[in-house]
Each structure stands twice: as C-alpha cells, then as structure tokens.
Enzyme design. Structure first.
Site, PDB file in Angstrom:
ATOM      1  N   PHE A  35       0.833  -1.204   0.000  1.00 43.53           N
ATOM      2  CA  PHE A  35       0.000   0.000   0.000  1.00 43.53           C
ATOM      3  C   PHE A  35       0.869   1.256   0.000  1.00 43.53           C
ATOM      4  CE2 PHE A  35      -1.985   3.413   2.569  1.00 43.53           C
ATOM      5  CZ  PHE A  35      -2.881   3.839   1.611  1.00 43.53           C
ATOM      6  N   TYR A 144      -4.667   6.588  13.345  1.00 44.84           N
ATOM      7  CA  TYR A 144      -3.285   6.125  13.521  1.00 44.84           C
ATOM      8  C   TYR A 144      -2.905   6.121  15.002  1.00 44.84           C
ATOM      9  CZ  TYR A 144       1.814   6.040  12.770  1.00 44.84           C
ATOM     10  OH  TYR A 144       3.156   5.718  12.775  1.00 44.84           O
TER      11      TYR A 144
HETATM   12  P1  NAD Z   1       5.926   2.852   5.303  1.00 48.01           P
HETATM   13  O1  NAD Z   1       4.581   3.337   4.928  1.00 48.01           O
HETATM   14  O2  NAD Z   1       7.064   3.105   4.380  1.00 48.01           O
HETATM   15  O3  NAD Z   1       5.893   1.282   5.596  1.00 48.01           O
HETATM   16  C1  NAD Z   1       4.753   0.606   6.043  1.00 48.01           C
HETATM   17  C2  NAD Z   1       4.647  -0.684   5.241  1.00 48.01           C
HETATM   18  O4  NAD Z   1       3.502  -1.427   5.693  1.00 48.01           O
HETATM   19  C3  NAD Z   1       4.445  -0.417   3.750  1.00 48.01           C
HETATM   20  O5  NAD Z   1       5.334  -1.197   2.991  1.00 48.01           O
HETATM   21  C4  NAD Z   1       2.987  -0.816   3.505  1.00 48.01           C
HETATM   22  O6  NAD Z   1       2.760  -1.250   2.193  1.00 48.01           O
HETATM   23  C5  NAD Z   1       2.796  -1.900   4.550  1.00 48.01           C
HETATM   24  N1  NAD Z   1       1.392  -2.086   4.931  1.00 48.01           N
HETATM   25  C6  NAD Z   1       0.489  -1.127   5.285  1.00 48.01           C
HETATM   26  N2  NAD Z   1      -0.703  -1.682   5.572  1.00 48.01           N
HETATM   27  C7  NAD Z   1      -0.544  -3.032   5.408  1.00 48.01           C
HETATM   28  C8  NAD Z   1      -1.409  -4.139   5.542  1.00 48.01           C
HETATM   29  N3  NAD Z   1      -2.684  -3.985   5.906  1.00 48.01           N
HETATM   30  N4  NAD Z   1      -0.916  -5.383   5.275  1.00 48.01           N
HETATM   31  C9  NAD Z   1       0.366  -5.561   4.886  1.00 48.01           C
HETATM   32  N5  NAD Z   1       1.235  -4.529   4.744  1.00 48.01           N
HETATM   33  C10 NAD Z   1       0.782  -3.290   5.003  1.00 48.01           C
HETATM   34  O7  NAD Z   1       6.236   3.469   6.755  1.00 48.01           O
HETATM   35  P2  NAD Z   1       7.534   3.352   7.657  1.00 48.01           P
HETATM   36  O8  NAD Z   1       7.996   4.717   7.930  1.00 48.01           O
HETATM   37  O9  NAD Z   1       8.462   2.354   7.120  1.00 48.01           O
HETATM   38  O10 NAD Z   1       6.878   2.815   9.009  1.00 48.01           O
HETATM   39  C11 NAD Z   1       6.966   1.456   9.405  1.00 48.01           C
HETATM   40  C12 NAD Z   1       6.364   1.286  10.790  1.00 48.01           C
HETATM   41  O11 NAD Z   1       7.054   2.123  11.728  1.00 48.01           O
HETATM   42  C13 NAD Z   1       4.886   1.675  10.859  1.00 48.01           C
HETATM   43  O12 NAD Z   1       4.212   0.759  11.695  1.00 48.01           O
HETATM   44  C14 NAD Z   1       4.906   3.038  11.511  1.00 48.01           C
HETATM   45  O13 NAD Z   1       3.741   3.280  12.244  1.00 48.01           O
HETATM   46  C15 NAD Z   1       6.134   2.945  12.409  1.00 48.01           C
HETATM   47  N6  NAD Z   1       6.696   4.282  12.663  1.00 48.01           N
HETATM   48  C16 NAD Z   1       7.410   4.940  11.708  1.00 48.01           C
HETATM   49  C17 NAD Z   1       7.908   6.211  11.973  1.00 48.01           C
HETATM   50  C18 NAD Z   1       8.727   6.981  10.991  1.00 48.01           C
HETATM   51  O14 NAD Z   1       9.126   8.113  11.288  1.00 48.01           O
HETATM   52  N7  NAD Z   1       9.082   6.463   9.839  1.00 48.01           N
HETATM   53  C19 NAD Z   1       7.630   6.819  13.211  1.00 48.01           C
HETATM   54  C20 NAD Z   1       6.873   6.114  14.129  1.00 48.01           C
HETATM   55  C21 NAD Z   1       6.415   4.844  13.857  1.00 48.01           C
END
Ligand code: NAD
Ligand code: UDP
Length: 318
Positions: A35, A144
């Site tokens: 996604f 979220y």
């Molecule tokens: P991102 O959007 O790049 O990665 C999230 C991944 O999850 C994507 O590859 C997406 O395709 C996949 N995904 C979403 N919904 C899904 C579903 N229903 N089934 C299977 N796959 C699904 O975001 P990121 O920055 O890599 O974040 C990764 C995790 O870290 C998340 O859980 C996010 O909440 C957490 N996080 C990130 C940050 C940040 O600053 N990057 C901060 C706090 C928390």
C-alpha cells in the site's frame, strides 16, 4: 540463523530492517500489501535465497513458522494513513491481533513498531515512556494514534494473558533513503521540493518541533530491543536533537543549494507542537543512542533523492 517475519518489510523502515537482518545471517520473510511500500525497496533482496516476499494484507490471517516477528505493517505518513482511515484502524487492530495470534501459536517473539504519536500533542517535554499522552480520540490523526495505542494494549494483554514474548518500541520521526517521493512527510517533501526548485511548504509558522533519527540508528535500536531479555518496553527510540520545522527547511535549502522559496501553508489539525524523545531508558537498557548527525543523515538522503528523481524524470521524458 533465526527465521524472521517482517510485516511491512517493503516499506521505508521495513526494507532497511530486512537488509540488516539478512546481513547478519538470518532467514527473512517479508509480508507486505504494497500500500505504501514498494517492490523497488526490496528489489536488491529478491535474488537472495534467504529472502522471501509475500504480498499479503495482514488484516487477513497469515501463517508461517518463524522465531521472531517484527510487526511494522501500517502506513506511517499522515497523507497515507488518512487516505483510508478505516483501513488504517483495521490494519492496527485486526492486523496486530492476527500477528499476536500467530506469535502465540508458534511461540515466536514479537516486536511492535509503535510510535511517538501515542503521546499526541504532549503536555510533558521531552516525552518519557511513563507519560500517558494527550491524544484526540476523534480527530483526523486518531485512526493512527488510537490505532497504535490499541495495538500496544493488545500486545500487553496477549503478554499478560497468553505469555506471548513481546517487545514494544515507540519510534520517533525517522528519515533516510527509500522514503517515498509522494510520502508527504516533512523531510522527503522538503528535499524533493528543494531538488525540483519548487516552493518548500512549511505548515503553520514552522515553530513546531520534531526530532529526527536517521534510519540506520533506528534499525540498530530495534534489533537490540528484539534481542534484549531485560525489558518488554514500551521503549522510546529516536534522536533527541530537537529542531523546528523552519530550521529543517532552511538547512535543506542550504545543503541542496536550491533556489526554492519557503511558503507557509495552513497547519493540519492536531499537528503536535513539540516532540522530543527522552531516551534514558534505551541508553541504559539497550546501551543505544543515535550516532548519525542530522547533517550526515540529510546528506545521504539528499543523494538518494537526487538519483531517484533523475531516474524518474528520465523515465517520464522517454
Ligand atoms: P511505510 O509506509 O514506508 O511502511 C509501512 C509498510 O507497511 C508499507 O510497505 C505498507 O505497504 C505496509 N502495509 C500497510 N498496511 C498493510 C497491511 N494492511 N498489510 C500488509 N502490509 C501493510 O512506513 P515506515 O515509515 O516504514 O513505518 C513502518 C512502521 O514504523 C509503521 O508501523 C509506523 O507506524 C512505524 N513508525 C514509523 C515512523 C517513521 O518516522 N518512519 C515513526 C513512528 C512509527
Ligand atoms: N510539515 C511541513 N511541511 C510539509 C510536511 C510536513 O511543515 O511539507 C510539518 C508537519 O505539519 C509537522 C512536521 O512537519 O509539523 C512533521 O510532519 P510529518 O508528516 O513528517 O510527521 P508527523 O507530523 O507525523 O510528525
């Protein structure tokens, strides 16, 4: 060699985590519905015999035999998680239940990628893990914020009730190569705008703050947390170097040598005014702290976007 499932493994953080785990001799299974992630992020891993990718949506049950689960699947940028808020909640609630059910059944250790958003617009600064937060339950960010709060609750309840081995990390703003061009988060937006000589869009007056952690530091902290037997968390992972958004915009303009102007747009609702992690716990228990400076991290991220934009612009001009 451990068998490790990474949900959200084709996303920004997940793909770097897969790299790290493979480099350290593990067998990695990446599950992602693409996604907000991309096959491009894991393209270099697809030929590795110890890496497997499965396109699957974790709101539906999934079964595999693994030793550890890093549970990251969830869109992280406000633009992506607000695109379909009901799906975001389903991913956090049903997805986490599915992963916890799996962890329980196969006796795997599971780590949840939670977020600093559980603190909402914080009344305590910097934020320690003991702070319960100030979250609007009915706002645009709630799908979220509250979704992740429920995910944390589920983790704790499966631990107390079913003795599942859990780890919870609260990740603060993280940046680096492989953020999506259209991701909407501030660092990628500003770098892409600066490189294209477009206006840099500061929301509000730019005095709101964030603390930015470079991706390699974060991944190191996550793995240390998974491997520790000293705590289940929650534990903050982030860089305590707090900066205003306006400072970030100016720094990116200087570093890219861009001719872009800064423009001021309206502030999205419930945008936290300040955010900075108290990382005393991670320092003490994991012996972890960020090592990459903002300048060093931004330089690497700017180089990444330069290459990526050149490639996508030349494809468009074909
Ligand atoms: P991102 O959007 O790049 O990665 C999230 C991944 O999850 C994507 O590859 C997406 O395709 C996949 N995904 C979403 N919904 C899904 C579903 N229903 N089934 C299977 N796959 C699904 O975001 P990121 O920055 O890599 O974040 C990764 C995790 O870290 C998340 O859980 C996010 O909440 C957490 N996080 C990130 C940050 C940040 O600053 N990057 C901060 C706090 C928390
Ligand atoms: N922001 C901004 N311009 C942008 C994108 C974001 O000024 O083009 C601001 C946003 O309002 C917030 C901060 O930068 O105050 C961080 O936003 P981001 O979406 O990266 O993460 P989050 O709000 O989830 O911390």
């Amino acid at each position: 060699m451990a068998k490790i499932l990474v949900t959200g493994g084709a996303g920004f953080i997940g793909s770097h985590l897969c790299d790290y785990l493979l480099r350290n001799g593990n067998d990695v299974l990446c599950v992602d519905n693409l996604f907000s992630g991309a096959k491009d992020n894991i393209r270099s891993l697809l030929a590795n015999p110890y890496f497997e990718f499965i396109r699957h949506d974790i709101i539906h049950p999934f079964f595999a035999e693994v030793d550890q689960i890093y549970h990251l699947a969830c869109p992280a940028s406000p633009v992506h998680y607000q695109y379909n808020p009901i799906k975001t909640i389903k991913t956090n609630v049903m997805g986490t239940i599915n992963m916890l059910g799996l962890a329980k059944r196969i006796k795997a250790r599971i780590l949840l990628a939670s977020t600093s958003e559980v603190y909402g617009n914080p009344g305590i600064h910097p934020q320690p893990e003991t702070y319960w937060g100030n979250v609007n339950p009915v706002g645009l960010r709630s799908c979220y914020d509250e979704g992740k709060r429920v995910a944390e609750t589920l983790m704790m309840d499966y631990h107390r009730q079913n003795h599942v081995a859990i780890r919870i990390v609260r990740i603060f703003n993280t940046y680096g190569p492989r953020m999506a061009i259209n991701d909407g988060r501030v660092i990628s937006n500003f770098i892409v705008q600066a490189l294209r000589n477009e206006d840099l869009t500061v929301y509000g007056d730019g005095n709101q703050t964030r603390s930015f952690c470079y991706i390699s530091d974060l991944v190191e902290g996550m793995v240390r947390m998974m491997e520790t037997s000293d705590t289940i968390g929650p534990i903050n992972l982030g860089n305590p170097n707090e900066k205003s958004i306006l400072e970030i915009a100016k720094k990116i303009l200087t570093m890219t040598g861009s001719k872009s102007r800064i423009v001021y747009n309206s502030l999205p609702s419930d945008d936290p005014e300040r955010r900075c992690p108290d990382i005393s716990l991670a320092r003490r228990i994991l012996n972890w702290q960020p090592r990459v400076s903002l300048e060093e991290g931004l330089e690497k991220t700017i180089q990444y976007f330069k290459t990526k934009l050149n490639r996508s612009d030349s494809l468009e001009n074909r």
